[in-house]
Design a protein around this motif. Sequence first.
Motif, PDB file in Angstrom:
ATOM      1  N   GLY A 249       0.806  -1.214   0.000  1.00  0.00           N
ATOM      2  CA  GLY A 249       0.000   0.000   0.000  1.00  0.00           C
ATOM      3  C   GLY A 249       0.838   1.262   0.000  1.00  0.00           C
ATOM      4  N   GLU A 250       0.207   2.342   0.416  1.00  0.00           N
ATOM      5  CA  GLU A 250       0.880   3.637   0.486  1.00  0.00           C
ATOM      6  C   GLU A 250       1.783   3.688   1.707  1.00  0.00           C
ATOM      7  OE1 GLU A 250      -1.776   7.082   0.096  1.00  0.00           O
ATOM      8  OE2 GLU A 250      -3.346   5.638  -0.349  1.00  0.00           O
ATOM      9  N   SER A 251       2.606   4.713   1.752  1.00  0.00           N
ATOM     10  CA  SER A 251       3.486   4.914   2.887  1.00  0.00           C
ATOM     11  C   SER A 251       3.361   6.351   3.360  1.00  0.00           C
ATOM     12  CB  SER A 251       4.923   4.616   2.468  1.00  0.00           C
ATOM     13  OG  SER A 251       5.777   4.812   3.554  1.00  0.00           O
ATOM     14  N   PRO A 252       3.285   6.574   4.676  1.00  0.00           N
ATOM     15  CA  PRO A 252       3.239   7.956   5.167  1.00  0.00           C
ATOM     16  C   PRO A 252       4.462   8.727   4.669  1.00  0.00           C
ATOM     17  CG  PRO A 252       2.864   6.401   6.952  1.00  0.00           C
ATOM     18  CD  PRO A 252       3.276   5.604   5.756  1.00  0.00           C
ATOM     19  N   GLY A 253       4.246   9.867   4.054  1.00  0.00           N
ATOM     20  CA  GLY A 253       5.358  10.647   3.525  1.00  0.00           C
ATOM     21  C   GLY A 253       5.847  10.172   2.177  1.00  0.00           C
ATOM     22  N   GLY A 254       5.310   9.062   1.670  1.00  0.00           N
ATOM     23  CA  GLY A 254       5.675   8.573   0.353  1.00  0.00           C
ATOM     24  C   GLY A 254       6.954   7.755   0.271  1.00  0.00           C
ATOM     25  N   ASP A 255       7.630   7.526   1.375  1.00  0.00           N
ATOM     26  CA  ASP A 255       8.896   6.789   1.379  1.00  0.00           C
ATOM     27  C   ASP A 255       8.808   5.663   2.401  1.00  0.00           C
ATOM     28  OD1 ASP A 255      11.506   5.848   1.590  1.00  0.00           O
ATOM     29  OD2 ASP A 255      12.412   7.838   1.736  1.00  0.00           O
ATOM     30  N   GLN A 256       8.710   4.410   1.926  1.00  0.00           N
ATOM     31  CA  GLN A 256       8.542   3.279   2.831  1.00  0.00           C
ATOM     32  C   GLN A 256       9.731   3.084   3.767  1.00  0.00           C
ATOM     33  OE1 GLN A 256       7.482   0.016   0.236  1.00  0.00           O
ATOM     34  NE2 GLN A 256       5.309   0.456   0.503  1.00  0.00           N
ATOM     35  N   GLU A 257      10.935   3.293   3.267  1.00  0.00           N
ATOM     36  CA  GLU A 257      12.116   3.102   4.117  1.00  0.00           C
ATOM     37  C   GLU A 257      12.164   4.142   5.236  1.00  0.00           C
ATOM     38  OE1 GLU A 257      12.499   3.260   0.673  1.00  0.00           O
ATOM     39  OE2 GLU A 257      12.631   1.094   0.391  1.00  0.00           O
ATOM     40  N   ALA A 258      11.872   5.390   4.905  1.00  0.00           N
ATOM     41  CA  ALA A 258      11.875   6.450   5.913  1.00  0.00           C
ATOM     42  C   ALA A 258      10.754   6.234   6.933  1.00  0.00           C
ATOM     43  CB  ALA A 258      11.743   7.819   5.254  1.00  0.00           C
ATOM     44  N   ALA A 259       9.576   5.838   6.449  1.00  0.00           N
ATOM     45  CA  ALA A 259       8.455   5.587   7.353  1.00  0.00           C
ATOM     46  C   ALA A 259       8.781   4.449   8.315  1.00  0.00           C
ATOM     47  CB  ALA A 259       7.187   5.279   6.562  1.00  0.00           C
ATOM     48  N   ALA A 260       9.414   3.391   7.814  1.00  0.00           N
ATOM     49  CA  ALA A 260       9.791   2.262   8.674  1.00  0.00           C
ATOM     50  C   ALA A 260      10.801   2.697   9.730  1.00  0.00           C
ATOM     51  CB  ALA A 260      10.370   1.127   7.830  1.00  0.00           C
ATOM     52  N   ALA A 261      11.790   3.467   9.333  1.00  0.00           N
ATOM     53  CA  ALA A 261      12.811   3.928  10.274  1.00  0.00           C
ATOM     54  C   ALA A 261      12.208   4.841  11.339  1.00  0.00           C
ATOM     55  CB  ALA A 261      13.928   4.647   9.525  1.00  0.00           C
ATOM     56  N   GLU A 262      11.296   5.723  10.935  1.00  0.00           N
ATOM     57  CA  GLU A 262      10.677   6.644  11.891  1.00  0.00           C
ATOM     58  C   GLU A 262       9.740   5.908  12.842  1.00  0.00           C
ATOM     59  OE1 GLU A 262       9.084   9.537   9.202  1.00  0.00           O
ATOM     60  OE2 GLU A 262      11.080  10.370   8.786  1.00  0.00           O
ATOM     61  N   ALA A 263       8.973   4.951  12.335  1.00  0.00           N
ATOM     62  CA  ALA A 263       8.093   4.150  13.189  1.00  0.00           C
ATOM     63  C   ALA A 263       8.930   3.307  14.161  1.00  0.00           C
ATOM     64  CB  ALA A 263       7.191   3.259  12.341  1.00  0.00           C
ATOM     65  N   ALA A 264      10.073   2.817  13.691  1.00  0.00           N
ATOM     66  CA  ALA A 264      10.956   2.019  14.546  1.00  0.00           C
ATOM     67  C   ALA A 264      11.490   2.842  15.715  1.00  0.00           C
ATOM     68  CB  ALA A 264      12.110   1.445  13.727  1.00  0.00           C
ATOM     69  N   GLU A 265      11.778   4.115  15.479  1.00  0.00           N
ATOM     70  CA  GLU A 265      12.236   4.976  16.578  1.00  0.00           C
ATOM     71  C   GLU A 265      11.172   5.094  17.656  1.00  0.00           C
ATOM     72  OE1 GLU A 265      14.145   8.747  15.764  1.00  0.00           O
ATOM     73  OE2 GLU A 265      14.681   8.029  13.768  1.00  0.00           O
ATOM     74  N   LEU A 266       9.925   5.278  17.233  1.00  0.00           N
ATOM     75  CA  LEU A 266       8.816   5.376  18.178  1.00  0.00           C
ATOM     76  C   LEU A 266       8.634   4.056  18.934  1.00  0.00           C
ATOM     77  CD1 LEU A 266       6.448   7.070  19.260  1.00  0.00           C
ATOM     78  CD2 LEU A 266       5.112   6.238  17.323  1.00  0.00           C
ATOM     79  N   ALA A 267       8.658   2.943  18.218  1.00  0.00           N
ATOM     80  CA  ALA A 267       8.504   1.627  18.837  1.00  0.00           C
ATOM     81  C   ALA A 267       9.631   1.353  19.833  1.00  0.00           C
ATOM     82  CB  ALA A 267       8.474   0.543  17.768  1.00  0.00           C
ATOM     83  N   ARG A 268      10.843   1.667  19.445  1.00  0.00           N
ATOM     84  CA  ARG A 268      12.003   1.439  20.317  1.00  0.00           C
ATOM     85  C   ARG A 268      11.883   2.278  21.593  1.00  0.00           C
ATOM     86  NH1 ARG A 268      15.517   1.112  16.713  1.00  0.00           N
ATOM     87  NH2 ARG A 268      15.682   3.318  16.259  1.00  0.00           N
ATOM     88  N   LEU A 269      11.465   3.517  21.456  1.00  0.00           N
ATOM     89  CA  LEU A 269      11.300   4.394  22.611  1.00  0.00           C
ATOM     90  C   LEU A 269      10.306   3.794  23.596  1.00  0.00           C
ATOM     91  CD1 LEU A 269      11.791   7.126  24.037  1.00  0.00           C
ATOM     92  CD2 LEU A 269       9.834   7.989  22.754  1.00  0.00           C
ATOM     93  N   ALA A 270       9.161   3.363  23.098  1.00  0.00           N
ATOM     94  CA  ALA A 270       8.137   2.798  23.981  1.00  0.00           C
ATOM     95  C   ALA A 270       8.591   1.484  24.604  1.00  0.00           C
ATOM     96  CB  ALA A 270       6.847   2.584  23.211  1.00  0.00           C
ATOM     97  N   ALA A 271       9.218   0.629  23.831  1.00  0.00           N
ATOM     98  CA  ALA A 271       9.606  -0.695  24.322  1.00  0.00           C
ATOM     99  C   ALA A 271      10.742  -0.643  25.337  1.00  0.00           C
ATOM    100  CB  ALA A 271      10.009  -1.589  23.151  1.00  0.00           C
ATOM    101  N   GLU A 272      11.576   0.354  25.251  1.00  0.00           N
ATOM    102  CA  GLU A 272      12.744   0.403  26.129  1.00  0.00           C
ATOM    103  C   GLU A 272      12.555   1.266  27.371  1.00  0.00           C
ATOM    104  OE1 GLU A 272      15.907   1.573  23.504  1.00  0.00           O
ATOM    105  OE2 GLU A 272      16.110  -0.454  22.697  1.00  0.00           O
ATOM    106  N   GLN A 273      11.417   1.919  27.500  1.00  0.00           N
ATOM    107  CA  GLN A 273      11.193   2.800  28.642  1.00  0.00           C
ATOM    108  C   GLN A 273      10.245   2.168  29.650  1.00  0.00           C
ATOM    109  OE1 GLN A 273      13.088   5.539  28.835  1.00  0.00           O
ATOM    110  NE2 GLN A 273      13.893   4.826  26.874  1.00  0.00           N
TER     111      GLN A 273
END
Length: 135
Positions: A35-59
């Motif tokens: 499907g589509e990707s937020p911001g139009g770039d799947q790699e960037a969207a994955a990296a940005e979502a991973a930062e959010l996930a990592r923050l929540a999982a490690e705190q």
Amino acid sequence: MQGIDECLLEAMRLPGARGAALVDWTSGLALGAVGESPGGDQEAAAAEAAELARLAAEQRAFASGPDDTGAAEQDGVPPVEDLILSNRDSYHVLRFVATSFDSSVFLHLWLARAEGNLALARIRLGEMAGRLVLG
């Protein structure tokens, strides 16, 4: 049991689904995307979502409940079940997936707010995460 492609295609059948990805939050790489990707770039969207996930999982503040002593993974179960981020026109649901190795992956579903059903998406992503077979 289903693989990555089947899981992502099932996610895209949810009402309002705009895009879906399976992301490794330690590396920030998408293991699959449709499907589509937020911001139009799947790699960037994955990296940005991973930062959010990592923050929540490690705190500790986000990963523990009243009976939990910390953010560590227990019995192969990720310390966080899911994250929901909403903005003016969409929802982002990040559902952590328990795996036999390090449970460092999550499903990222991007929903159009007007057509999407957040409760249904959360329930179905949980079911999909339980059936997903990795490796």
